[in-house]
Design an enzyme around this catalytic site. Structure first.
Site, PDB file in Angstrom:
ATOM      1  N   ASP A 108     -12.333 -25.551   1.453  1.00 39.15           N
ATOM      2  CA  ASP A 108     -11.719 -24.873   0.309  1.00 39.15           C
ATOM      3  C   ASP A 108     -10.259 -25.291   0.154  1.00 39.15           C
ATOM      4  O   ASP A 108      -9.815 -25.690  -0.936  1.00 39.15           O
ATOM      5  CB  ASP A 108     -11.834 -23.358   0.507  1.00 39.15           C
ATOM      6  CG  ASP A 108     -11.100 -22.548  -0.544  1.00 39.15           C
ATOM      7  OD1 ASP A 108     -11.068 -22.956  -1.731  1.00 39.15           O
ATOM      8  OD2 ASP A 108     -10.563 -21.481  -0.187  1.00 39.15           O
ATOM      9  N   GLU A 135     -13.584 -12.274  -4.585  1.00 36.52           N
ATOM     10  CA  GLU A 135     -12.147 -12.195  -4.891  1.00 36.52           C
ATOM     11  C   GLU A 135     -11.869 -12.177  -6.387  1.00 36.52           C
ATOM     12  O   GLU A 135     -10.954 -11.501  -6.840  1.00 36.52           O
ATOM     13  CB  GLU A 135     -11.407 -13.410  -4.313  1.00 36.52           C
ATOM     14  CG  GLU A 135     -11.138 -13.348  -2.852  1.00 36.52           C
ATOM     15  CD  GLU A 135     -10.390 -14.579  -2.367  1.00 36.52           C
ATOM     16  OE1 GLU A 135      -9.626 -15.190  -3.144  1.00 36.52           O
ATOM     17  OE2 GLU A 135     -10.570 -14.932  -1.195  1.00 36.52           O
ATOM     18  N   ASP A 136     -12.639 -12.951  -7.148  1.00 31.56           N
ATOM     19  CA  ASP A 136     -12.254 -13.246  -8.531  1.00 31.56           C
ATOM     20  C   ASP A 136     -13.191 -12.716  -9.605  1.00 31.56           C
ATOM     21  O   ASP A 136     -13.005 -13.013 -10.784  1.00 31.56           O
ATOM     22  CB  ASP A 136     -12.126 -14.769  -8.698  1.00 31.56           C
ATOM     23  CG  ASP A 136     -11.035 -15.351  -7.802  1.00 31.56           C
ATOM     24  OD1 ASP A 136     -10.115 -14.615  -7.415  1.00 31.56           O
ATOM     25  OD2 ASP A 136     -11.113 -16.552  -7.490  1.00 31.56           O
ATOM     26  N   HIS A 184     -17.902 -18.582  -2.394  1.00 32.87           N
ATOM     27  CA  HIS A 184     -16.736 -18.156  -1.618  1.00 32.87           C
ATOM     28  C   HIS A 184     -15.658 -17.418  -2.397  1.00 32.87           C
ATOM     29  O   HIS A 184     -14.893 -16.670  -1.816  1.00 32.87           O
ATOM     30  CB  HIS A 184     -16.144 -19.323  -0.821  1.00 32.87           C
ATOM     31  CG  HIS A 184     -15.290 -20.261  -1.609  1.00 32.87           C
ATOM     32  ND1 HIS A 184     -15.808 -21.364  -2.270  1.00 32.87           N
ATOM     33  CD2 HIS A 184     -13.958 -20.268  -1.838  1.00 32.87           C
ATOM     34  CE1 HIS A 184     -14.828 -22.015  -2.855  1.00 32.87           C
ATOM     35  NE2 HIS A 184     -13.696 -21.366  -2.620  1.00 32.87           N
ATOM     36  N   ASP A 185     -15.580 -17.591  -3.710  1.00 32.23           N
ATOM     37  CA  ASP A 185     -14.541 -16.913  -4.497  1.00 32.23           C
ATOM     38  C   ASP A 185     -15.076 -15.805  -5.398  1.00 32.23           C
ATOM     39  O   ASP A 185     -14.282 -15.144  -6.077  1.00 32.23           O
ATOM     40  CB  ASP A 185     -13.781 -17.932  -5.355  1.00 32.23           C
ATOM     41  CG  ASP A 185     -12.724 -18.691  -4.574  1.00 32.23           C
ATOM     42  OD1 ASP A 185     -12.238 -18.167  -3.543  1.00 32.23           O
ATOM     43  OD2 ASP A 185     -12.378 -19.812  -4.976  1.00 32.23           O
ATOM     44  N   HIS A 196     -14.574 -26.075  -8.769  1.00 32.25           N
ATOM     45  CA  HIS A 196     -14.003 -25.963  -7.421  1.00 32.25           C
ATOM     46  C   HIS A 196     -15.064 -25.564  -6.385  1.00 32.25           C
ATOM     47  O   HIS A 196     -15.275 -26.302  -5.407  1.00 32.25           O
ATOM     48  CB  HIS A 196     -12.813 -25.004  -7.426  1.00 32.25           C
ATOM     49  CG  HIS A 196     -12.381 -24.559  -6.076  1.00 32.25           C
ATOM     50  ND1 HIS A 196     -11.852 -25.421  -5.130  1.00 32.25           N
ATOM     51  CD2 HIS A 196     -12.416 -23.336  -5.497  1.00 32.25           C
ATOM     52  CE1 HIS A 196     -11.569 -24.737  -4.029  1.00 32.25           C
ATOM     53  NE2 HIS A 196     -11.910 -23.475  -4.217  1.00 32.25           N
TER      54      HIS A 196
END
Length: 182
Positions: free
Chosen positions: A114, A57-58, A53-54, A29
């Site tokens: 995204d 968050e993850d 970008h993630d 992704h």
């Protein structure tokens, strides 16, 4: 090269993670998001932010880690797109909608790239799984519809016609396709 460093960093950070509705490696992704922005001719900093970008968050990676490894500009772009997971789904999405209204164009470019990639994958998965797919999300069809339609409504705010990438229209069409199925 900074873009390769960001890709490698994100790949390591997301190692072992898979996409929500498949066994596809999660890193596919961010790679697709970064490739879309690179094809649009976006800055190296924005392409790096797309790879990253993630991760905040993850994964256990922090914005400070991003700043240390990649500098203030990339950290700023990642931070602008990072949701606060301590907040409810609705609060997080309302924050993103507000961001899409008021953020600089680079942040908008990252958010829409995204969201478009997520929606294209959702559309493929919906074709295989049908309505059962919505059970895999924190919010169901109606809430996802509200969120994506709100993004479309505000994504052009503050942009001149010459600043609007082609994929914004692609996203609007995907929202229409996915959320007109019921």
């Amino acid at each position: 090269m900074l873009k390769e460093k960001a890709k490698t960093f994100a790949t390591k950070a997301h190692q072992g993670q898979t996409r929500k509705n498949s066994d596809e490696a999660y890193i596919t992704h961010p790679i697709r998001v970064a490739q879309r922005l690179e094809l649009e001719g976006c800055s190296d900093a924005l392409v790096c932010a797309a790879y990253l970008h993630d991760v905040v968050e993850d994964t256990p990676v922090t914005i400070d880690d991003i700043q240390y490894e990649f500098g203030k500009e990339i950290a700023r772009l990642v931070a602008a797109h990072t949701e606060d997971k301590s907040k409810s789904w609705k609060e997080r999405k309302q924050h993103t909608i507000k961001s899409i209204q008021n953020s600089p164009k680079e942040v908008k470019y990252l958010i829409i790239a995204d969201k478009l990639d997520n929606l294209i994958e959702l559309e493929k998965e919906y074709a295989l799984l049908g309505d059962s797919i919505w059970a895999n999300f924190n919010a169901g069809y109606d809430q996802q519809k509200w969120y994506n339609q709100s993004i479309v409504k505000y994504m052009y705010c503050g942009l001149n016609q010459s600043e609007i990438p082609v994929y914004f229209t692609e996203y609007a069409k995907a929202v229409e396709r996915v959320f007109s199925q019921k």
